[in-house]
Design a protein around this motif. Structure first.
Motif, short mmCIF file in Angstrom:
data_model
loop_
_atom_site.label_atom_id
_atom_site.label_comp_id
_atom_site.label_asym_id
_atom_site.label_seq_id
_atom_site.Cartn_x
_atom_site.Cartn_y
_atom_site.Cartn_z
N PRO A 144 0.84 -1.21 0.00
CA PRO A 144 0.00 0.00 0.00
C PRO A 144 0.87 1.25 0.00
O PRO A 144 1.94 1.26 0.62
N PRO A 145 0.45 2.31 -0.69
CA PRO A 145 1.24 3.55 -0.68
C PRO A 145 1.29 4.15 0.72
O PRO A 145 0.37 3.97 1.52
N ARG A 146 2.35 4.88 0.99
CA ARG A 146 2.53 5.43 2.34
C ARG A 146 1.39 6.37 2.74
O ARG A 146 1.05 6.47 3.92
N TRP A 147 0.81 7.06 1.76
CA TRP A 147 -0.26 8.00 2.11
C TRP A 147 -1.50 7.29 2.65
O TRP A 147 -2.37 7.93 3.27
N SER A 148 -1.59 5.97 2.43
CA SER A 148 -2.79 5.24 2.87
C SER A 148 -2.71 4.77 4.31
O SER A 148 -3.62 4.08 4.78
N ARG A 149 -1.66 5.14 5.04
CA ARG A 149 -1.51 4.67 6.41
C ARG A 149 -2.69 5.08 7.28
O ARG A 149 -3.00 4.41 8.28
N VAL A 150 -3.37 6.16 6.92
CA VAL A 150 -4.55 6.61 7.67
C VAL A 150 -5.60 5.51 7.72
O VAL A 150 -6.31 5.35 8.72
N LEU A 151 -5.71 4.73 6.65
CA LEU A 151 -6.72 3.68 6.58
C LEU A 151 -6.43 2.54 7.56
O LEU A 151 -7.35 1.88 8.03
N TYR A 152 -5.17 2.31 7.84
CA TYR A 152 -4.77 1.16 8.66
C TYR A 152 -4.67 1.49 10.15
O TYR A 152 -4.70 0.58 10.98
N GLY A 153 -4.52 2.76 10.47
CA GLY A 153 -4.44 3.14 11.87
C GLY A 153 -3.28 2.47 12.59
O GLY A 153 -2.15 2.43 12.10
N ALA A 154 -3.59 1.89 13.76
CA ALA A 154 -2.55 1.28 14.59
C ALA A 154 -1.92 0.04 13.97
O ALA A 154 -0.86 -0.40 14.39
N SER A 155 -2.57 -0.54 12.96
CA SER A 155 -2.04 -1.76 12.33
C SER A 155 -1.09 -1.46 11.16
O SER A 155 -0.66 -2.39 10.48
N TRP A 156 -0.77 -0.18 10.96
CA TRP A 156 0.09 0.18 9.84
C TRP A 156 1.45 -0.51 9.92
O TRP A 156 2.04 -0.88 8.91
N TRP A 157 1.96 -0.71 11.11
CA TRP A 157 3.28 -1.33 11.27
C TRP A 157 3.31 -2.73 10.65
O TRP A 157 4.34 -3.16 10.13
N LYS A 158 2.17 -3.43 10.69
CA LYS A 158 2.10 -4.76 10.08
C LYS A 158 2.32 -4.68 8.57
O LYS A 158 2.97 -5.55 7.98
N GLN A 159 1.78 -3.64 7.96
CA GLN A 159 1.96 -3.46 6.52
C GLN A 159 3.42 -3.17 6.18
O GLN A 159 3.92 -3.65 5.16
#
Length: 413
Positions: A144-159
């Protein structure tokens, strides 16, 4: 089919393969059907839960043998269950030994691994002695593009961890050895190809794992069947599918162009872990009268859904291709989507509104602008929908996939 390959015995490894299911199982089924259409004699190794549907669907299609099995106690495990990826690896190892025993009575021209079509694990059929190997179409290399981290919230680190693993795949010994053994690797998108060892680039053939059967029937004009312009969104209700982007875009339209907003409605099809939170988000944003959540629908219901829509919105930030995109353009719907990953392989500006955001905010702005454009410029959108259907028929039919596949096989054999 050339005389070299006609009526040759081949092995198809399709963990997921079912004509009555969507996603990966349906892809597995369509590739089995494609091989039979190539006049090949196919032995398909798959899960036991798919056997009854396959036997019925394959009647009269050609010569096919089934090897259907599951590990003890796992035959009812759903393909969306949490344990499925771990089970998939164990099943693939068992499938190799099952195929090794069956190989005594059948000399396969080649073995082909289709599902799951993930680049990080090619199964073990490439280890079969004196049997050539074809891998794919394979995908899953996209992040996923970095700008989409808002969608993942606290689980962004998993991505980020998953992305780091994908970036190291070219040094993964199983991926490296399978690619070295393969005579051809069909690759779904540029991101996935970039994950594979560069030393074997000559083996890579760009081809999506999915396609669509298109009916070139009568087209319709945007908004001619109902008072409001209907936008359709289809997908699993989870972060990577990006539905919050569409909800926020609707709010942006309401703020800036109320007249256009009053002409819009959105149908959301799908289920998933974020179902309740997304329903609540739509309510809190004041969109309950504009957005209708239909839940998960059957295949036959989906056909009616595509037929009643005026445009399709695909907000996924991480997808190998997107079967629903092909279903939409084959139904004559202009599509709004981000110009990356599988979408970049499937669509062009003649049949879709392709967006290239650099931040979450610009993604919302570009989505909002496209929603307004479809609503206020119906002739342009209708023409784009007609072009979308012809584009699907010409470039993404199963017949075109078959032609590309046969061309690659002829180069090998």
């Amino acid at each position: 089919m050339s005389t070299v390959l006609a009526r040759s015995d081949v092995l198809l490894s399709a963990f997921a393969c079912d004509p009555n299911m969507g996603s990966e199982p349906y892809v597995g089924w369509k590739w089995l059907k494609l091989l039979l259409a190539c006049d090949l004699h196919v032995t398909v190794i798959t899960r036991r839960q798919h056997l009854a549907a396959l036997e019925q669907a394959c009647a009269g299609l050609g010569t096919v043998r089934f090897i259907a099995f599951d590990l003890p106690g796992m035959s009812k495990l759903d393909h969306r269950a949490r344990l499925i990826k771990l089970y998939y690896i164990a099943w693939q190892l068992a499938a190799f030994f099952v195929a090794l025993r069956r190989r005594v009575g059948i000399r396969w021209k080649f073995a082909m691994h289709v599902t799951y079509n993930v680049v990080d694990f090619p199964g073990f059929m490439w280890l079969l002695p004196r049997t050539r190997f074809v891998w794919g179409p394979v995908g899953g290399g996209q992040c996923p593009p970095r700008w989409s981290r808002v969608l993942y919230g606290a689980s962004w680190w998993k991505q980020r961890v998953r992305c780091a693993i994908k970036q190291s795949l070219r040094w993964n010994p199983i991926v490296y050895l399978a690619t070295r053994k393969a005579d051809a690797v069909f690759v779904a998108n540029a991101e996935t190809e970039a994950r594979l060892p560069a030393a074997f680039a000559g083996k890579y053939v760009r081809m999506l794992e999915t396609a669509i059967d298109v009916e070139l029937d009568q087209d319709h004009a945007i908004g001619e069947r109902q008072a409001k312009v209907t936008f359709l969104w289809v997908g699993q209700l989870e972060p990577r599918k990006g539905l919050p982007l569409l909800l926020d875009a609707l709010v942006a339209v309401r703020t800036r162009q109320l007249a256009a907003f009053d002409q819009m409605k959105v149908l959301v099809v799908g289920d998933g872990p974020d179902k309740h939170s997304l329903n609540q988000r739509a309510y809190s944003l004041g969109l309950s009268d504009r957005v209708t959540f239909l839940g998960k629908l059957r295949f036959d219901q989906m056909r009616q859904c595509y037929g009643s829509a005026d445009a399709f919105v695909f907000t996924s930030v991480q997808d190998t291709s997107g079967n629903v995109v092909l279903e939409a353009i084959a139904s004559g719907l202009p599509t709004i989507a981000f110009n990356h990953q599988g979408v970049a392989e499937m669509l062009d500006s003649g049949c879709a509104y392709l967006l290239s955001p650099t931040s979450y905010e610009t993604a919302v702005e570009q989505l909002a602008d496209s929603l307004v454009r479809v609503t206020t410029e119906p002739k342009e959108a209708s023409a784009m929908g007609i072009q979308a259907k012809w584009h699907a028929a010409k470039r993404h039919s199963w017949e075109s996939r078959r032609a590309t596949f046969l061309e690659a096989l002829h180069a090998i054999f």
